[in-house]
Design a protein around this motif. Structure first.
Motif, mmCIF file in Angstrom:
data_model
loop_
_atom_site.group_PDB
_atom_site.id
_atom_site.type_symbol
_atom_site.label_atom_id
_atom_site.label_comp_id
_atom_site.label_asym_id
_atom_site.label_seq_id
_atom_site.Cartn_x
_atom_site.Cartn_y
_atom_site.Cartn_z
ATOM 1 N N LEU A 159 80.656 -27.499 64.434
ATOM 2 C CA LEU A 159 81.439 -26.678 63.525
ATOM 3 C C LEU A 159 80.530 -25.775 62.691
ATOM 4 O O LEU A 159 80.837 -24.590 62.462
ATOM 5 C CB LEU A 159 82.290 -27.569 62.608
ATOM 6 N N PHE A 160 79.397 -26.330 62.278
ATOM 7 C CA PHE A 160 78.442 -25.550 61.491
ATOM 8 C C PHE A 160 77.876 -24.390 62.308
ATOM 9 O O PHE A 160 77.691 -23.287 61.800
ATOM 10 C CB PHE A 160 77.311 -26.464 61.009
ATOM 11 N N ILE A 161 77.617 -24.644 63.576
ATOM 12 C CA ILE A 161 77.127 -23.569 64.453
ATOM 13 C C ILE A 161 78.184 -22.483 64.604
ATOM 14 O O ILE A 161 77.879 -21.277 64.555
ATOM 15 C CB ILE A 161 76.725 -24.143 65.824
ATOM 16 N N VAL A 162 79.443 -22.896 64.767
ATOM 17 C CA VAL A 162 80.533 -21.920 64.888
ATOM 18 C C VAL A 162 80.640 -21.069 63.629
ATOM 19 O O VAL A 162 80.781 -19.836 63.694
ATOM 20 C CB VAL A 162 81.874 -22.630 65.168
ATOM 21 N N LEU A 163 80.541 -21.717 62.465
ATOM 22 C CA LEU A 163 80.606 -20.982 61.205
ATOM 23 C C LEU A 163 79.462 -19.976 61.091
ATOM 24 O O LEU A 163 79.650 -18.850 60.631
ATOM 25 C CB LEU A 163 80.556 -21.956 60.021
ATOM 26 N N VAL A 185 70.162 -26.568 62.804
ATOM 27 C CA VAL A 185 70.955 -27.595 63.489
ATOM 28 C C VAL A 185 70.416 -27.850 64.894
ATOM 29 O O VAL A 185 70.347 -28.999 65.348
ATOM 30 C CB VAL A 185 72.437 -27.169 63.538
ATOM 31 N N ALA A 186 70.016 -26.787 65.574
ATOM 32 C CA ALA A 186 69.511 -26.940 66.941
ATOM 33 C C ALA A 186 68.205 -27.722 66.966
ATOM 34 O O ALA A 186 67.958 -28.517 67.877
ATOM 35 C CB ALA A 186 69.310 -25.570 67.583
ATOM 36 N N LYS A 187 67.352 -27.511 65.957
ATOM 37 C CA LYS A 187 66.026 -28.147 65.927
ATOM 38 C C LYS A 187 65.932 -29.287 64.916
ATOM 39 O O LYS A 187 64.845 -29.836 64.729
ATOM 40 C CB LYS A 187 64.966 -27.099 65.587
ATOM 41 N N LEU A 226 67.573 -25.613 56.980
ATOM 42 C CA LEU A 226 68.957 -25.797 56.551
ATOM 43 C C LEU A 226 69.086 -25.604 55.042
ATOM 44 O O LEU A 226 70.035 -24.972 54.564
ATOM 45 C CB LEU A 226 69.445 -27.187 56.953
ATOM 46 N N ILE A 227 68.113 -26.137 54.293
ATOM 47 C CA ILE A 227 68.133 -25.972 52.829
ATOM 48 C C ILE A 227 67.977 -24.499 52.449
ATOM 49 O O ILE A 227 68.654 -23.994 51.553
ATOM 50 C CB ILE A 227 67.014 -26.827 52.190
ATOM 51 N N GLN A 255 82.780 -19.204 53.779
ATOM 52 C CA GLN A 255 81.438 -19.363 53.218
ATOM 53 C C GLN A 255 81.318 -20.675 52.440
ATOM 54 O O GLN A 255 80.297 -21.362 52.533
ATOM 55 C CB GLN A 255 81.111 -18.169 52.320
ATOM 56 N N VAL A 256 82.342 -21.013 51.666
ATOM 57 C CA VAL A 256 82.318 -22.276 50.916
ATOM 58 C C VAL A 256 82.293 -23.467 51.877
ATOM 59 O O VAL A 256 81.580 -24.459 51.655
ATOM 60 C CB VAL A 256 83.534 -22.365 49.967
ATOM 61 N N LEU A 257 83.066 -23.363 52.972
ATOM 62 C CA LEU A 257 83.039 -24.416 53.988
ATOM 63 C C LEU A 257 81.643 -24.543 54.593
ATOM 64 O O LEU A 257 81.162 -25.658 54.840
ATOM 65 C CB LEU A 257 84.065 -24.110 55.078
ATOM 66 N N GLY A 258 81.000 -23.406 54.800
ATOM 67 C CA GLY A 258 79.628 -23.430 55.303
ATOM 68 C C GLY A 258 78.683 -24.130 54.333
ATOM 69 O O GLY A 258 77.790 -24.876 54.751
ATOM 70 N N LEU A 259 78.886 -23.888 53.030
ATOM 71 C CA LEU A 259 78.057 -24.558 52.016
ATOM 72 C C LEU A 259 78.269 -26.076 52.057
ATOM 73 O O LEU A 259 77.306 -26.857 52.006
ATOM 74 C CB LEU A 259 78.402 -24.026 50.624
ATOM 75 N N LEU A 260 79.534 -26.503 52.132
ATOM 76 C CA LEU A 260 79.829 -27.944 52.153
ATOM 77 C C LEU A 260 79.244 -28.615 53.388
ATOM 78 O O LEU A 260 78.625 -29.686 53.295
ATOM 79 C CB LEU A 260 81.343 -28.157 52.091
ATOM 80 N N LEU A 261 79.427 -27.985 54.547
ATOM 81 C CA LEU A 261 78.878 -28.562 55.777
ATOM 82 C C LEU A 261 77.355 -28.591 55.735
ATOM 83 O O LEU A 261 76.729 -29.554 56.190
ATOM 84 C CB LEU A 261 79.351 -27.757 56.987
ATOM 85 N N GLY A 262 76.755 -27.523 55.203
ATOM 86 C CA GLY A 262 75.299 -27.492 55.091
ATOM 87 C C GLY A 262 74.783 -28.607 54.218
ATOM 88 O O GLY A 262 73.764 -29.253 54.535
ATOM 89 N N LEU A 263 75.489 -28.865 53.111
ATOM 90 C CA LEU A 263 75.081 -29.943 52.199
ATOM 91 C C LEU A 263 75.208 -31.307 52.874
ATOM 92 O O LEU A 263 74.304 -32.158 52.788
ATOM 93 C CB LEU A 263 75.941 -29.883 50.941
ATOM 94 N N ILE A 264 76.325 -31.526 53.570
ATOM 95 C CA ILE A 264 76.540 -32.810 54.260
ATOM 96 C C ILE A 264 75.507 -33.013 55.363
ATOM 97 O O ILE A 264 74.921 -34.095 55.499
ATOM 98 C CB ILE A 264 77.972 -32.866 54.842
ATOM 99 N N LEU A 265 75.257 -31.962 56.149
ATOM 100 C CA LEU A 265 74.281 -32.072 57.236
ATOM 101 C C LEU A 265 72.876 -32.296 56.714
ATOM 102 O O LEU A 265 72.086 -33.036 57.317
ATOM 103 C CB LEU A 265 74.324 -30.807 58.106
ATOM 104 N N SER A 266 72.555 -31.669 55.589
ATOM 105 C CA SER A 266 71.231 -31.864 54.990
ATOM 106 C C SER A 266 71.023 -33.316 54.584
ATOM 107 O O SER A 266 69.965 -33.906 54.847
ATOM 108 C CB SER A 266 71.077 -30.946 53.779
#
Length: 258
Positions: A11-15, A75-77, A83-84, A236-247
């Protein structure tokens, strides 16, 4: 957890692919703003302000492009630092967009007065003395099918009808770029040379001012503009949330591996 983590990664890649498309579109729009003089914003701001606005859009689009590339790479690597960095850059963009939106809403009346005054100044003062302004405004009038700032009567430039006896009545000229398509040069020349106090022939001359036309179109499409802006901000906010969770997930995963 493994399946959920993979879903979030996809999902993060799609965003970020969506961000990439937004960035490319933004860069294209900024280039268009640089090269096309008929964009309405071009004559609704001073030249320096317009240039600054265009540069800001270009820089924001480039930053968003970097965000997208960093996000996909991280995400790929499994690169947490990338990511941060992507998260921080995206956060800057979101904060700037929200701040600009709030500022614009609070100052909307002042902005409206400022823009209207500036466009009227172009018609009354700058048009006759600046060749570049004249060429630009003529192009806008002919392509947007409008005349003057608020109406064709703006071309009287503040002259008033003399009510007493006068051998030679005051004359005002409307640019021939205000003539409708299909009007002969002779009809256009006659219709654009008028006595002060007489109204232009609306069958020959556009009867709506350029500023008025633009504001009307904006008002008619304000809901669509707000919906599109809200969707972009939500993505964009969804991207921020996913980025935080993935981090956080990457951090735990790296600790387990260690």
């Amino acid at each position: 957890m493994g399946a959920g983590y993979k879903c979030m990664k996809y999902l993060f890649i799609v965003l970020n692919i969506i961000f990439l498309l937004f960035a490319i579109a933004g860069i294209g729009v900024s280039i268009w703003m640089f090269v096309d003089p008929t964009i309405p914003l071009h004559f609704m701001q001073k030249s320096n302000d317009y240039l600054i606005s265009t540069i800001i859009i270009l820089i924001a689009s480039i930053i968003l492009l970097i965000v997208a590339l960093l996000g996909i790479y991280s995400v790929a690597k499994e690169a947490r630092k990338a990511l941060i960095a992507s998260f921080c850059l995206l956060l800057i963009i979101v904060v700037a967009e929200v701040a600009a939106g709030v500022w614009g809403y609070i100052n909307r009346d002042k902005l409206d007065v400022h823009i209207r005054t500036y466009v009227q100044k172009i018609v009354r003062e700058d048009y006759d003395v600046d060749e570049n302004v004249r060429s630009l405004f003529d192009t806008i009038q002919s392509k947007m099918y409008c005349c003057g700032a608020l109406s064709p009567m703006d071309w009287t430039k503040g002259q008033v009808l003399y009510m007493g006896i006068k051998n030679s009545p005051s004359i005002y000229n409307i640019p021939q770029s205000c003539c409708r398509p299909g009007v002969s040069p002779k009809e256009c020349a006659t219709a654009t040379h008028l006595e002060v106090g007489s109204n232009p022939d609306s069958n020959i001359i556009y009867d709506r001012g350029c500023y008025t036309l633009i504001m009307t179109k904006l008002a008619d499409n304000i809901c669509t503009i707000m919906i599109v802006g809200g969707i972009i901000l939500a993505v964009q906010v969804l991207g921020l949330l996913l980025g935080l969770i993935l981090s956080c997930s990457m951090n735990r995963s790296h600790r387990y591996k260690a």
